[in-house]
Design a protein around this motif. Structure first.
Motif, PDB file in Angstrom:
ATOM      1  N   ARG A  42       0.976  -1.150   0.014  1.00 29.90           N
ATOM      2  CA  ARG A  42      -0.059   0.241  -0.152  1.00 29.90           C
ATOM      3  C   ARG A  42       0.900   1.322  -0.016  1.00 29.90           C
ATOM      4  O   ARG A  42       1.438   1.585   1.292  1.00 29.90           O
ATOM      5  CB  ARG A  42      -0.884  -0.045   1.204  1.00 29.90           C
ATOM      6  CG  ARG A  42      -2.061   1.007   1.357  1.00 29.90           C
ATOM      7  CD  ARG A  42      -3.045   0.453   2.467  1.00 29.90           C
ATOM      8  NE  ARG A  42      -2.481   0.116   3.461  1.00 29.90           N
ATOM      9  CZ  ARG A  42      -3.238  -0.652   4.500  1.00 29.90           C
ATOM     10  NH1 ARG A  42      -4.628  -0.945   4.394  1.00 29.90           N
ATOM     11  NH2 ARG A  42      -2.688  -1.068   5.585  1.00 29.90           N
ATOM     12  N   ILE A  43       1.067   1.768  -1.272  1.00 27.80           N
ATOM     13  CA  ILE A  43       2.107   3.045  -1.436  1.00 27.80           C
ATOM     14  C   ILE A  43       1.638   4.290  -0.573  1.00 27.80           C
ATOM     15  O   ILE A  43       0.327   4.877  -1.011  1.00 27.80           O
ATOM     16  CB  ILE A  43       2.520   3.153  -2.859  1.00 27.80           C
ATOM     17  CG1 ILE A  43       2.830   1.866  -3.475  1.00 27.80           C
ATOM     18  CG2 ILE A  43       3.301   4.259  -2.956  1.00 27.80           C
ATOM     19  CD1 ILE A  43       4.147   1.321  -3.166  1.00 27.80           C
ATOM     20  N   VAL A  98      13.370  10.825   4.166  1.00 31.32           N
ATOM     21  CA  VAL A  98      12.385  10.467   3.210  1.00 31.32           C
ATOM     22  C   VAL A  98      12.507   9.016   2.981  1.00 31.32           C
ATOM     23  O   VAL A  98      13.400   8.358   2.509  1.00 31.32           O
ATOM     24  CB  VAL A  98      12.666  11.031   1.684  1.00 31.32           C
ATOM     25  CG1 VAL A  98      11.718  10.549   0.856  1.00 31.32           C
ATOM     26  CG2 VAL A  98      12.585  12.638   2.006  1.00 31.32           C
ATOM     27  N   TYR A  99      11.621   8.256   3.538  1.00 32.52           N
ATOM     28  CA  TYR A  99      11.401   6.667   3.486  1.00 32.52           C
ATOM     29  C   TYR A  99      10.112   6.251   3.471  1.00 32.52           C
ATOM     30  O   TYR A  99       9.095   6.612   4.429  1.00 32.52           O
ATOM     31  CB  TYR A  99      12.322   6.211   4.876  1.00 32.52           C
ATOM     32  CG  TYR A  99      12.387   4.574   4.748  1.00 32.52           C
ATOM     33  CD1 TYR A  99      13.129   3.949   3.854  1.00 32.52           C
ATOM     34  CD2 TYR A  99      11.642   3.917   5.963  1.00 32.52           C
ATOM     35  CE1 TYR A  99      13.505   2.501   4.022  1.00 32.52           C
ATOM     36  CE2 TYR A  99      11.844   2.517   5.853  1.00 32.52           C
ATOM     37  CZ  TYR A  99      12.593   1.873   5.148  1.00 32.52           C
ATOM     38  OH  TYR A  99      13.059   0.683   5.016  1.00 32.52           O
ATOM     39  N   GLY A 100       9.424   5.643   2.664  1.00 35.42           N
ATOM     40  CA  GLY A 100       8.306   5.184   2.311  1.00 35.42           C
ATOM     41  C   GLY A 100       7.649   4.708   3.215  1.00 35.42           C
ATOM     42  O   GLY A 100       7.953   3.904   4.155  1.00 35.42           O
ATOM     43  N   GLN A 101       6.138   4.939   3.808  1.00 33.23           N
ATOM     44  CA  GLN A 101       5.511   4.494   4.754  1.00 33.23           C
ATOM     45  C   GLN A 101       5.335   2.998   4.629  1.00 33.23           C
ATOM     46  O   GLN A 101       5.303   2.201   5.594  1.00 33.23           O
ATOM     47  CB  GLN A 101       4.063   5.104   4.829  1.00 33.23           C
ATOM     48  CG  GLN A 101       3.073   4.524   5.666  1.00 33.23           C
ATOM     49  CD  GLN A 101       1.688   5.376   5.863  1.00 33.23           C
ATOM     50  OE1 GLN A 101       1.858   6.380   5.980  1.00 33.23           O
ATOM     51  NE2 GLN A 101       0.448   4.540   5.780  1.00 33.23           N
ATOM     52  N   HIS A 102       5.220   2.384   3.262  1.00 32.39           N
ATOM     53  CA  HIS A 102       4.921   0.995   3.211  1.00 32.39           C
ATOM     54  C   HIS A 102       6.558   0.066   3.523  1.00 32.39           C
ATOM     55  O   HIS A 102       6.256  -0.586   3.845  1.00 32.39           O
ATOM     56  CB  HIS A 102       4.601   0.767   1.746  1.00 32.39           C
ATOM     57  CG  HIS A 102       5.565   1.170   0.741  1.00 32.39           C
ATOM     58  ND1 HIS A 102       5.878   2.553   0.572  1.00 32.39           N
ATOM     59  CD2 HIS A 102       6.469   0.531  -0.159  1.00 32.39           C
ATOM     60  CE1 HIS A 102       6.658   2.607  -0.549  1.00 32.39           C
ATOM     61  NE2 HIS A 102       6.878   1.529  -0.837  1.00 32.39           N
ATOM     62  N   GLU A 103       7.466   1.106   3.303  1.00 28.40           N
ATOM     63  CA  GLU A 103       8.758   0.492   3.886  1.00 28.40           C
ATOM     64  C   GLU A 103       9.017   0.245   5.253  1.00 28.40           C
ATOM     65  O   GLU A 103       9.380  -0.594   5.833  1.00 28.40           O
ATOM     66  CB  GLU A 103       9.883   1.248   3.290  1.00 28.40           C
ATOM     67  CG  GLU A 103       9.881   1.432   1.750  1.00 28.40           C
ATOM     68  CD  GLU A 103      10.083   0.274   1.040  1.00 28.40           C
ATOM     69  OE1 GLU A 103      10.281  -0.700   1.694  1.00 28.40           O
ATOM     70  OE2 GLU A 103       9.842   0.224  -0.182  1.00 28.40           O
ATOM     71  N   PHE A 261       4.982   5.066 -13.711  1.00 23.47           N
ATOM     72  CA  PHE A 261       4.536   3.657 -13.502  1.00 23.47           C
ATOM     73  C   PHE A 261       3.440   3.713 -12.440  1.00 23.47           C
ATOM     74  O   PHE A 261       3.164   2.525 -12.276  1.00 23.47           O
ATOM     75  CB  PHE A 261       5.471   2.715 -13.169  1.00 23.47           C
ATOM     76  CG  PHE A 261       6.450   2.897 -12.117  1.00 23.47           C
ATOM     77  CD1 PHE A 261       6.251   2.625 -10.784  1.00 23.47           C
ATOM     78  CD2 PHE A 261       7.493   3.843 -12.231  1.00 23.47           C
ATOM     79  CE1 PHE A 261       6.878   2.652  -9.577  1.00 23.47           C
ATOM     80  CE2 PHE A 261       8.449   4.294 -11.000  1.00 23.47           C
ATOM     81  CZ  PHE A 261       8.047   3.775  -9.661  1.00 23.47           C
ATOM     82  N   GLN A 262       3.142   4.725 -11.987  1.00 24.46           N
ATOM     83  CA  GLN A 262       1.845   4.711 -11.170  1.00 24.46           C
ATOM     84  C   GLN A 262       1.297   6.154 -11.005  1.00 24.46           C
ATOM     85  O   GLN A 262       2.086   7.240 -11.095  1.00 24.46           O
ATOM     86  CB  GLN A 262       2.480   4.329  -9.842  1.00 24.46           C
ATOM     87  CG  GLN A 262       0.924   4.206  -8.632  1.00 24.46           C
ATOM     88  CD  GLN A 262       1.458   4.234  -7.433  1.00 24.46           C
ATOM     89  OE1 GLN A 262       1.884   5.042  -6.836  1.00 24.46           O
ATOM     90  NE2 GLN A 262       1.698   2.928  -6.746  1.00 24.46           N
ATOM     91  N   LYS A 263      -0.013   6.442 -11.055  1.00 24.90           N
ATOM     92  CA  LYS A 263      -0.499   7.712 -10.793  1.00 24.90           C
ATOM     93  C   LYS A 263      -2.154   7.289 -10.436  1.00 24.90           C
ATOM     94  O   LYS A 263      -2.701   6.702 -10.485  1.00 24.90           O
ATOM     95  CB  LYS A 263      -0.481   8.216 -12.402  1.00 24.90           C
ATOM     96  CG  LYS A 263      -1.166   7.694 -13.447  1.00 24.90           C
ATOM     97  CD  LYS A 263      -0.849   8.321 -14.618  1.00 24.90           C
ATOM     98  CE  LYS A 263      -1.512   7.603 -16.107  1.00 24.90           C
ATOM     99  NZ  LYS A 263      -1.241   8.271 -17.261  1.00 24.90           N
ATOM    100  N   GLY A 264      -2.449   8.469  -9.798  1.00 30.25           N
ATOM    101  CA  GLY A 264      -3.842   8.524  -9.134  1.00 30.25           C
ATOM    102  C   GLY A 264      -3.838   9.931  -8.591  1.00 30.25           C
ATOM    103  O   GLY A 264      -3.045  10.805  -8.447  1.00 30.25           O
TER     104      GLY A 264
END
Length: 394
Positions: A42-43, A98-103, A261-264
């Motif tokens: 979940r990005i 900066v480190y993704g929440q999903h990580e 490769f991803q958009k929303g």
């Protein structure tokens, strides 16, 4: 099943609470509606305040973050086509990661399972009961449809804005504050070279734009758009054309392109519900509050919530002291409203509001000019962005 704390939701709040309780010798069970691949994939954005980084490091969760995360010593405000750097370290002595929440979620799940933690994925039909008594319990069904009852001393509702825990608090005692903004963010992930190493927050007559990065090869970019925008109306060429118009300017900044490769589209809202406690049910994270992403406060507030809650539960189980539990909602709310103020201010400072007059638009630019020309104003921005100090409970 029997445990001390039943936790609903395996997002950052629920997982970190389970880990903090484990370190304090307190048992918990985490119930999550989705399966593990969904939760870990979940990005979500991830700008971590100094305090959040410290919590992850102090609790043994920071190894991969420190290796793969991107340490940012400042940020850039851009308006009238020019960059203005805000140096966090010079102004506050702190930085952000900066480190993704999903990580972060992946790291905590791996640690909880390594420690023998109980995470029940694909838990269905979850409901909470007797939360205003001394023996609350949770009913749920596992992925095979078998029913279960989880008896616990406390329940932590970490199940997000659309979860079942907040509605379990009687409406008669709950105060809700909400603001829905008249725009959203169109976000993309692209395989493209970063234009610089730190974020760029851009004010433009066509609307707000944000440059960020996930790695030296992956960029994250946002455009202000209508909240109900149909992403199908935004082919890749149109997105890059609009990003060039908003982010490039007279200072020769040039934005490299690459495959998207991803958009929303993400709507923007501010939301607070309190109190965050009813009987033996406690809310944490998005179950109690949502901030617009402009101030990068969402996950950081969740971390602060469960830091306070874990310490309050530790006081109860070790000393039979319920004072911290009684003060949990108040101490969280003070931090939440400061984060809401900062997020609202950043959003107002940087976005285009169609209802604003030409006078108000010029005042907005004047405030930006003041911020970047005053050390006191830059310090205020930096202090809030890197994270205010945790308020310690008595």
């Amino acid at each position: 099943m029997r445990t001390q704390v039943g936790i609903i939701g395996a997002g950052p709040a629920g997982l970190l609470l389970s880990h903090l309780l484990h370190l304090a010798g307190i048992e918990s069970v985490v119930l999550e509606a989705r399966d593990r691949p969904y939760v870990e994939g979940r990005i979500r954005a991830g700008v971590l305040e100094q305090g959040t980084v410290d919590v992850l490091n102090q609790t043994g969760l920071g190894e991969r973050m420190n290796r793969e995360g991107l340490l940012h010593h400042g940020t850039t405000l851009r308006f009238r086509g020019r960059n203005h750097h805000i140096d966090f370290v010079d102004l506050t002595g702190k930085a952000v990661m900066v480190y993704g929440q999903h990580e972060v979620v992946k790291d905590i799940i791996a640690q909880r399972l390594k420690d023998g933690g109980n995470i029940q994925f694909e838990a269905a039909d979850v409901s909470v009961h007797d939360v205003d008594g001394e023996r609350p319990f949770i009913l749920w069904r596992d992925k095979n449809g078998s029913p279960h009852k989880l008896d616990c001393d406390f329940i932590a509702g970490c199940d997000g804005f659309h979860g079942i825990c907040r509605p379990a608090i009687p409406a008669s005692i709950q105060q809700v504050y909400e603001r829905v903004y008249p725009f959203g963010w169109l976000g993309i992930l692209a395989k493209s070279k970063p234009v610089q190493e730190e974020l760029i927050y851009n004010n433009h007559a066509r609307g707000f734009a944000l440059f960020s990065m996930r790695s030296p090869e992956i960029t994250r970019l946002y455009l202000q758009c209508d909240p109900d925008e149909d992403i199908a109306n935004w082919p890749d060429d149109r997105i890059w054309e609009e990003l060039h118009k908003r982010l490039e300017g007279e200072d020769n900044l040039r934005l490299p392109e690459g495959p998207i490769f991803q958009k929303g589209v993400t709507p923007m809202r501010s939301f607070v519900a309190g109190p965050m406690r009813h009987g033996r049910l406690f809310l944490a994270g998005d179950a109690a509050h949502i901030v617009p992403p402009t101030g990068a406060k969402g996950m950081n507030l969740a971390v602060a919530d469960v830091r306070y809650l874990s310490r309050a539960l530790e006081s109860f189980f070790r000393k039979n002291d319920s004072d911290r539990l009684a003060g949990y909602s108040d101490i969280c709310m003070r931090r939440i409203w400061k984060a809401q103020r900062f997020s609202w201010w950043m959003t107002s400072l940087l976005h285009k509001f169609d209802e604003r007059s030409a006078f108000e638009n010029e005042v907005q630019l004047a405030e930006l000019d003041y911020v970047v020309s005053s050390r006191a104003a830059m310090t205020s921005l930096a202090e809030n962005y890197v994270g205010l100090p945790f308020e310690e409970q008595a």
